[in-house]
Design a protein around this motif. Structure first.
Motif, PDB file in Angstrom:
ATOM      1  N   ASP A 133       0.831  -1.207   0.000  1.00 30.26           N
ATOM      2  CA  ASP A 133       0.000   0.000   0.000  1.00 30.26           C
ATOM      3  C   ASP A 133       0.866   1.257   0.000  1.00 30.26           C
ATOM      4  O   ASP A 133       0.556   2.233  -0.683  1.00 30.26           O
ATOM      5  N   TRP A 134       1.950   1.238   0.754  1.00 29.64           N
ATOM      6  CA  TRP A 134       2.850   2.389   0.771  1.00 29.64           C
ATOM      7  C   TRP A 134       3.516   2.577  -0.589  1.00 29.64           C
ATOM      8  O   TRP A 134       3.617   3.696  -1.088  1.00 29.64           O
ATOM      9  N   SER A 135       3.963   1.489  -1.184  1.00 32.05           N
ATOM     10  CA  SER A 135       4.712   1.606  -2.441  1.00 32.05           C
ATOM     11  C   SER A 135       3.838   2.024  -3.609  1.00 32.05           C
ATOM     12  O   SER A 135       4.361   2.487  -4.626  1.00 32.05           O
ATOM     13  N   ASP A 136       2.517   1.885  -3.489  1.00 34.01           N
ATOM     14  CA  ASP A 136       1.635   2.323  -4.570  1.00 34.01           C
ATOM     15  C   ASP A 136       1.601   3.841  -4.699  1.00 34.01           C
ATOM     16  O   ASP A 136       1.236   4.358  -5.746  1.00 34.01           O
ATOM     17  N   GLY A 137       1.998   4.566  -3.649  1.00 32.00           N
ATOM     18  CA  GLY A 137       1.940   6.025  -3.683  1.00 32.00           C
ATOM     19  C   GLY A 137       3.280   6.702  -3.868  1.00 32.00           C
ATOM     20  O   GLY A 137       3.372   7.915  -3.671  1.00 32.00           O
ATOM     21  N   VAL A 138       4.330   5.964  -4.210  1.00 25.19           N
ATOM     22  CA  VAL A 138       5.649   6.581  -4.361  1.00 25.19           C
ATOM     23  C   VAL A 138       6.220   6.263  -5.745  1.00 25.19           C
ATOM     24  O   VAL A 138       5.781   5.333  -6.412  1.00 25.19           O
ATOM     25  N   THR A 139       7.211   7.060  -6.138  1.00 26.36           N
ATOM     26  CA  THR A 139       7.904   6.800  -7.393  1.00 26.36           C
ATOM     27  C   THR A 139       9.073   5.853  -7.127  1.00 26.36           C
ATOM     28  O   THR A 139       9.393   5.552  -5.975  1.00 26.36           O
ATOM     29  N   ALA A 140       9.707   5.423  -8.190  1.00 29.96           N
ATOM     30  CA  ALA A 140      10.840   4.511  -8.052  1.00 29.96           C
ATOM     31  C   ALA A 140      11.985   5.174  -7.304  1.00 29.96           C
ATOM     32  O   ALA A 140      12.620   4.558  -6.445  1.00 29.96           O
ATOM     33  N   ALA A 141      12.253   6.445  -7.601  1.00 24.31           N
ATOM     34  CA  ALA A 141      13.353   7.150  -6.930  1.00 24.31           C
ATOM     35  C   ALA A 141      13.069   7.310  -5.438  1.00 24.31           C
ATOM     36  O   ALA A 141      13.976   7.144  -4.602  1.00 24.31           O
ATOM     37  N   GLU A 142      11.828   7.613  -5.077  1.00 23.83           N
ATOM     38  CA  GLU A 142      11.468   7.743  -3.665  1.00 23.83           C
ATOM     39  C   GLU A 142      11.570   6.397  -2.951  1.00 23.83           C
ATOM     40  O   GLU A 142      12.018   6.325  -1.800  1.00 23.83           O
ATOM     41  N   ALA A 143      11.148   5.330  -3.617  1.00 26.57           N
ATOM     42  CA  ALA A 143      11.232   3.994  -3.006  1.00 26.57           C
ATOM     43  C   ALA A 143      12.683   3.590  -2.788  1.00 26.57           C
ATOM     44  O   ALA A 143      13.031   3.072  -1.724  1.00 26.57           O
ATOM     45  N   VAL A 144      13.549   3.845  -3.774  1.00 23.88           N
ATOM     46  CA  VAL A 144      14.974   3.509  -3.632  1.00 23.88           C
ATOM     47  C   VAL A 144      15.592   4.311  -2.497  1.00 23.88           C
ATOM     48  O   VAL A 144      16.332   3.771  -1.666  1.00 23.88           O
ATOM     49  N   ALA A 145      15.280   5.597  -2.421  1.00 26.33           N
ATOM     50  CA  ALA A 145      15.832   6.440  -1.358  1.00 26.33           C
ATOM     51  C   ALA A 145      15.384   5.958   0.017  1.00 26.33           C
ATOM     52  O   ALA A 145      16.185   5.892   0.956  1.00 26.33           O
ATOM     53  N   PHE A 146      14.093   5.578   0.141  1.00 29.10           N
ATOM     54  CA  PHE A 146      13.610   5.112   1.444  1.00 29.10           C
ATOM     55  C   PHE A 146      14.213   3.761   1.815  1.00 29.10           C
ATOM     56  O   PHE A 146      14.554   3.528   2.976  1.00 29.10           O
ATOM     57  N   LEU A 147      14.343   2.866   0.845  1.00 31.37           N
ATOM     58  CA  LEU A 147      14.941   1.569   1.137  1.00 31.37           C
ATOM     59  C   LEU A 147      16.397   1.726   1.591  1.00 31.37           C
ATOM     60  O   LEU A 147      16.827   1.068   2.544  1.00 31.37           O
ATOM     61  N   GLU A 148      17.134   2.601   0.930  1.00 29.23           N
ATOM     62  CA  GLU A 148      18.523   2.837   1.347  1.00 29.23           C
ATOM     63  C   GLU A 148      18.577   3.461   2.733  1.00 29.23           C
ATOM     64  O   GLU A 148      19.434   3.118   3.548  1.00 29.23           O
ATOM     65  N   LEU A 149      17.661   4.375   3.019  1.00 25.15           N
ATOM     66  CA  LEU A 149      17.609   5.001   4.342  1.00 25.15           C
ATOM     67  C   LEU A 149      17.257   3.976   5.419  1.00 25.15           C
ATOM     68  O   LEU A 149      17.879   3.945   6.487  1.00 25.15           O
ATOM     69  N   ALA A 150      16.279   3.116   5.143  1.00 20.33           N
ATOM     70  CA  ALA A 150      15.884   2.096   6.114  1.00 20.33           C
ATOM     71  C   ALA A 150      16.986   1.065   6.329  1.00 20.33           C
ATOM     72  O   ALA A 150      17.189   0.586   7.447  1.00 20.33           O
ATOM     73  N   ALA A 151      17.710   0.729   5.271  1.00 21.16           N
ATOM     74  CA  ALA A 151      18.767  -0.288   5.389  1.00 21.16           C
ATOM     75  C   ALA A 151      19.949   0.234   6.181  1.00 21.16           C
ATOM     76  O   ALA A 151      20.632  -0.545   6.856  1.00 21.16           O
ATOM     77  N   THR A 152      20.230   1.513   6.091  1.00 21.31           N
ATOM     78  CA  THR A 152      21.394   2.066   6.804  1.00 21.31           C
ATOM     79  C   THR A 152      21.024   2.662   8.153  1.00 21.31           C
ATOM     80  O   THR A 152      21.892   3.220   8.820  1.00 21.31           O
TER      81      THR A 152
END
Length: 147
Positions: free
Chosen positions: A122-141
């Motif tokens: 549900d969260w990923s349906d409202g974001v772009t690919a760049a926003e998803a990549v940025a959030f995944l990198e932020l969450a991983a680090t």
């Protein structure tokens, strides 16, 4: 005799053994953080798909491209990073999806695996690919930055 010589035949008719070296399959990430970082790289490479795990997951549209080349959802990218397939799951993929779900908007109301997965979708349906990549990198680090 209608036998064509093969590349392994010697001139005297004997055969030799040939060693065939196959490429080594890369090992999947072993930690939640490395799985999420790998999922970010997958989304950056193939794109973000809103909907099912991958574009044309059931093969009804006749796409002739392999699954790992098609755009993937965040959940599909995490599963692909952990298992090599966006449709298979394992313990590390489930833990990564749970970690990510609890990092988004305080987490879902229920904490069963299906609710965690639905929350991330549900969260990923409202974001772009760049926003998803940025959030995944932020969450991983995040654990590294907290230390």
């Amino acid at each position: 005799m209608n036998h064509k010589p093969s590349p392994t035949d010697l001139l005297d008719g004997a055969r030799r053994t040939v060693l065939v070296a196959l490429p080594v399959r890369p090992t999947p990430p072993a930690t939640v953080e490395s799985t999420i970082l790998a999922a970010a790289r997958v989304i950056a490479r193939v794109g973000l798909h809103h909907g099912d795990y991958v574009l044309d997951a059931l093969g009804r549209d006749g796409l002739d491209v392999p699954m790992y080349v098609r755009p993937m959802s965040v959940v599909g990218a995490i599963r692909h990073a952990a298992t090599g397939s966006p449709q298979k799951t394992n313990c590390v993929a489930d833990m990564a999806i749970g970690f990510l779900a609890l990092s988004i908007d305080g987490g879902p109301a229920w904490t069963d695996p299906f609710s965690l997965e639905a929350h991330v979708d549900d969260w990923s349906d409202g974001v772009t690919a760049a926003e998803a990549v940025a959030f995944l990198e932020l969450a991983a680090t995040a654990p590294e930055r907290a230390a």
